[in-house]
Scaffold this motif. Structure first.
Motif, mmCIF file in Angstrom:
data_model
loop_
_atom_site.group_PDB
_atom_site.id
_atom_site.type_symbol
_atom_site.label_atom_id
_atom_site.label_comp_id
_atom_site.label_asym_id
_atom_site.label_seq_id
_atom_site.Cartn_x
_atom_site.Cartn_y
_atom_site.Cartn_z
ATOM 1 N N TYR A 10 0.814 -1.214 0.000
ATOM 2 C CA TYR A 10 0.000 0.000 0.000
ATOM 3 C C TYR A 10 0.844 1.260 0.000
ATOM 4 O O TYR A 10 0.327 2.349 0.234
ATOM 5 N N SER A 12 2.895 2.841 1.891
ATOM 6 C CA SER A 12 3.383 3.428 3.130
ATOM 7 C C SER A 12 2.536 2.907 4.282
ATOM 8 O O SER A 12 1.441 2.380 4.069
ATOM 9 N N PRO A 13 3.016 3.071 5.523
ATOM 10 C CA PRO A 13 2.181 2.671 6.672
ATOM 11 C C PRO A 13 0.839 3.394 6.716
ATOM 12 O O PRO A 13 -0.183 2.792 7.053
ATOM 13 N N SER A 14 0.822 4.678 6.366
ATOM 14 C CA SER A 14 -0.454 5.401 6.383
ATOM 15 C C SER A 14 -1.399 4.875 5.305
ATOM 16 O O SER A 14 -2.616 4.777 5.520
ATOM 17 N N GLY A 15 -0.851 4.506 4.149
ATOM 18 C CA GLY A 15 -1.687 3.904 3.113
ATOM 19 C C GLY A 15 -2.231 2.566 3.548
ATOM 20 O O GLY A 15 -3.391 2.226 3.267
ATOM 21 N N ARG A 17 -2.804 1.721 6.658
ATOM 22 C CA ARG A 17 -3.823 1.989 7.683
ATOM 23 C C ARG A 17 -5.166 2.299 7.042
ATOM 24 O O ARG A 17 -6.212 1.787 7.465
ATOM 25 N N LEU A 18 -5.157 3.117 5.998
ATOM 26 C CA LEU A 18 -6.398 3.440 5.302
ATOM 27 C C LEU A 18 -6.982 2.209 4.619
ATOM 28 O O LEU A 18 -8.205 2.017 4.595
ATOM 29 N N GLN A 143 4.319 -2.073 6.938
ATOM 30 C CA GLN A 143 2.918 -1.719 6.754
ATOM 31 C C GLN A 143 1.954 -2.597 7.562
ATOM 32 O O GLN A 143 0.783 -2.269 7.701
ATOM 33 N N SER A 146 0.275 -1.145 10.924
ATOM 34 C CA SER A 146 -0.650 -0.059 10.585
ATOM 35 C C SER A 146 -1.939 -0.595 9.977
ATOM 36 O O SER A 146 -3.035 -0.137 10.308
ATOM 37 N N TYR A 147 -1.803 -1.573 9.080
ATOM 38 C CA TYR A 147 -3.000 -2.173 8.478
ATOM 39 C C TYR A 147 -3.868 -2.821 9.547
ATOM 40 O O TYR A 147 -5.088 -2.618 9.586
ATOM 41 N N GLY A 150 -5.569 -0.230 11.766
ATOM 42 C CA GLY A 150 -6.636 0.440 11.026
ATOM 43 C C GLY A 150 -7.878 -0.424 10.931
ATOM 44 O O GLY A 150 -9.006 0.050 11.127
#
Length: 245
Positions: A10, A12-15, A17-18, A143, A146-147, A150
């Motif tokens: 995804y 990045s980690p933020s991606g 997470r989303l 990732q 974070s996933y 999330g």
């Protein structure tokens, strides 16, 4: 293995997470929320107040243990009896944590666990664990956590809201309907692994459990379920390991 070889990347980690949040919105949140509506109704019918039910969901977040807790206290049981019942009901979570946390922490250089690891351990329950075991091993290690957080934060929030909704729906929906919602989540969990029978050990465990479960329940209604899980999982593990040698 280079990054482009990962099945789920995804960016990045933020991606990630989303992506986890999007994966939770829909069937996982609805099914688990429906189960917790049944729990909320059960809390009301057992004579407890809304805040007690919400506290159980926020802090406990493991439906079998929560049901055991309410049943013990509703029957006038002691704190020790409740602790033993909840401990036995939630003992299944320990091997789940042991299996999943190394996957979530893969690639990290810090030896000591961080606050995020303790938080993720709290969120390891059936639905989140099953989803993570299907997707996280195919992600770049940075990732994965974070996933998972999330995904689980969304379904956790859904269960808190559903507990309150079920509490207030008592008297509106028939009691068998509201209480029957509790069983949706185990069925959903089973279907997750039926859809993933390419993993041989899971398929074998399900088949062996389906055959031995009713027999062991007739032998011992109190211990039949625990024995089924232990026997089915152990036999499946031994068969798969034997096939690898």
């Amino acid at each position: 293995m280079t990054p482009q070889n990962w099945a789920h990347d995804y960016g990045s980690p933020s991606g990630a997470r989303l992506a986890g949040m999007r994966a939770a919105i829909g069937t996982p949140a609805l099914v688990l929320g429906a189960s917790y509506m049944g729990f909320g109704a059960f809390v009301h019918q057992a004579g407890f107040n809304l805040w007690q039910g919400l506290a159980s969901t926020v802090a406990g977040w493991a439906l079998p243990g929560q049901i055991a807790l309410v049943e013990i206290f509703a029957a006038g049981g002691s704190l020790i009896a409740a602790a033993i019942a909840v401990g036995l009901a939630n003992a299944r979570l320990l091997p789940m944590v042991v299996v999943l946390l190394p996957i979530l922490r893969a690639g990290e250089t810090q030896a000591k666990p961080r606050l995020a690891h303790y938080l993720s351990a709290h969120f390891i329950a059936l639905t989140g664990w099953a989803n993570a075991m299907q997707h996280c091993p195919d992600m770049p290690p940075p990732q994965r956590l974070s996933y998972f957080l999330g995904f689980t934060c969304v379904i956790w929030a859904a269960t808190v809201l559903a507990t309150a909704l079920g509490f207030f729906l008592v008297g509106i929906l028939p009691a068998p309907v509201t209480l029957g919602l509790v069983f949706l989540n185990p069925l959903y969990f089973m279907l997750l692994f039926v859809a993933d029978l390419a993993r041989k050990e899971r398929g074998l465990a399900l088949v062996i459990g389906a055959v031995t479960g009713p027999i062991l329940h007739m032998v011992s209604p109190d211990w039949g379920l625990l024995a089924t899980g232990l026997i089915g999982g152990s036999i499946a593990f031994l068969i798969v390991e034997q096939g690898r040698h």
